[in-house]
Write a protein that holds these residues in place. Sequence first.
Motif, PDB file in Angstrom:
ATOM      1  N   UNK A  90       0.840  -1.195   0.000  1.00 52.54           N
ATOM      2  CA  UNK A  90       0.000   0.000   0.000  1.00 52.54           C
ATOM      3  C   UNK A  90       0.878   1.248   0.000  1.00 52.54           C
ATOM      4  N   UNK A  91       0.346   2.378  -0.424  1.00 59.33           N
ATOM      5  CA  UNK A  91       1.133   3.614  -0.398  1.00 59.33           C
ATOM      6  C   UNK A  91       1.619   3.930   1.012  1.00 59.33           C
ATOM      7  N   UNK A  92       2.868   4.376   1.115  1.00 63.85           N
ATOM      8  CA  UNK A  92       3.417   4.736   2.422  1.00 63.85           C
ATOM      9  C   UNK A  92       3.007   6.164   2.766  1.00 63.85           C
ATOM     10  N   UNK A 100      -9.697   4.819   1.259  1.00 63.56           N
ATOM     11  CA  UNK A 100     -10.361   3.560   1.591  1.00 63.56           C
ATOM     12  C   UNK A 100     -10.190   2.543   0.475  1.00 63.56           C
ATOM     13  N   UNK A 101     -10.033   3.024  -0.765  1.00 63.89           N
ATOM     14  CA  UNK A 101      -9.829   2.101  -1.884  1.00 63.89           C
ATOM     15  C   UNK A 101      -8.539   1.300  -1.720  1.00 63.89           C
ATOM     16  N   UNK A 102      -7.501   1.933  -1.164  1.00 61.71           N
ATOM     17  CA  UNK A 102      -6.238   1.231  -0.947  1.00 61.71           C
ATOM     18  C   UNK A 102      -6.366   0.197   0.170  1.00 61.71           C
ATOM     19  N   UNK A 103      -7.132   0.543   1.193  1.00 60.85           N
ATOM     20  CA  UNK A 103      -7.408  -0.418   2.269  1.00 60.85           C
ATOM     21  C   UNK A 103      -8.122  -1.646   1.709  1.00 60.85           C
ATOM     22  N   UNK A 104      -9.169  -1.424   0.943  1.00 67.88           N
ATOM     23  CA  UNK A 104      -9.943  -2.530   0.385  1.00 67.88           C
ATOM     24  C   UNK A 104      -9.119  -3.368  -0.589  1.00 67.88           C
ATOM     25  N   UNK A 149       3.671   3.706   8.559  1.00 65.62           N
ATOM     26  CA  UNK A 149       2.744   3.966   7.446  1.00 65.62           C
ATOM     27  C   UNK A 149       2.432   2.709   6.635  1.00 65.62           C
ATOM     28  N   UNK A 150       2.159   1.615   7.342  1.00 64.71           N
ATOM     29  CA  UNK A 150       1.901   0.349   6.638  1.00 64.71           C
ATOM     30  C   UNK A 150       0.685  -0.386   7.187  1.00 64.71           C
ATOM     31  N   UNK A 151      -0.298   0.355   7.693  1.00 64.25           N
ATOM     32  CA  UNK A 151      -1.427  -0.276   8.387  1.00 64.25           C
ATOM     33  C   UNK A 151      -2.136  -1.349   7.551  1.00 64.25           C
ATOM     34  N   UNK A 152      -2.484  -1.105   6.273  1.00 68.37           N
ATOM     35  CA  UNK A 152      -3.207  -2.143   5.528  1.00 68.37           C
ATOM     36  C   UNK A 152      -2.390  -3.427   5.355  1.00 68.37           C
ATOM     37  N   UNK A 153      -1.142  -3.280   4.936  1.00 65.82           N
ATOM     38  CA  UNK A 153      -0.296  -4.447   4.724  1.00 65.82           C
ATOM     39  C   UNK A 153      -0.065  -5.193   6.035  1.00 65.82           C
ATOM     40  N   UNK A 154       0.273  -4.456   7.084  1.00 59.98           N
ATOM     41  CA  UNK A 154       0.531  -5.074   8.380  1.00 59.98           C
ATOM     42  C   UNK A 154      -0.704  -5.788   8.909  1.00 59.98           C
TER      43      UNK A 154
END
Length: 248
Positions: A90-92, A100-104, A149-154
Amino acid sequence: MADKIALVTGGGTGVGKAITRALVGEGFQVVITGRRAGVLEDAAKEIDAGSVHAVACDVSDREAVASLFRTVGEKFGRLDLLVNNAGVSSPSVPLEDLPVEEWNKAIGANLSGSFFCIQEAFRMMKAQKPRGGRIINNGSVSATTPRPNSAPYTATKHAITGLTKSASLDGRRFDIAVGQIDIGNAASEMTAKMSGGVMQADGSMKPEPTIDTAHIARAVAYMASLPLDANVFTMTVMANQMPFVGRG
């Protein structure tokens, strides 16, 4: 392992491509999947067109995954190994600024896709004769220690660890062995930026070492070589000099 059938998601590039090459070297017939048909076909030709079979699929699409597994079943009649490798970063950017699109997108590719594939693999492995098979999930050292800055990936990699545990428990009585490989800084498209500097926990930017994807591939091939009464439940393969163990 000759004549065994494997499915590797995200198999056309990077870690997935290296895993495919290693499995072919051990005698597997390997189905590789990903979103880009051309990339998959090029990888199949490069590795071994007789042993690598390209089937395009977006694993975040439930119906596409069902179709993928039907194709595997129709062509080979069974599945011995699933490697859940597909994933995205995901973008840092600061957590509060993430679209939200990146989260999904991360949830779909990294987590839902693995779950959909595990569901289909369970159905096939429970029904086939001889029964059972092996599933190896691609986790990450981020499941233990996140980057800034990596919440979705993590979050998705933490979830993969939970999914591995649950699937391992649920698969036992059906001779399905489920394990996970946690990777740290394998050299791929996803980690290309690390040589130029990546944000550290203190906010500084520093280059980080990477390791050849062949090391990951050998580890997966070893996990795949075990009989179904043995399992590598978790394994971490990482660049020895990366800032993971300790405070920096």
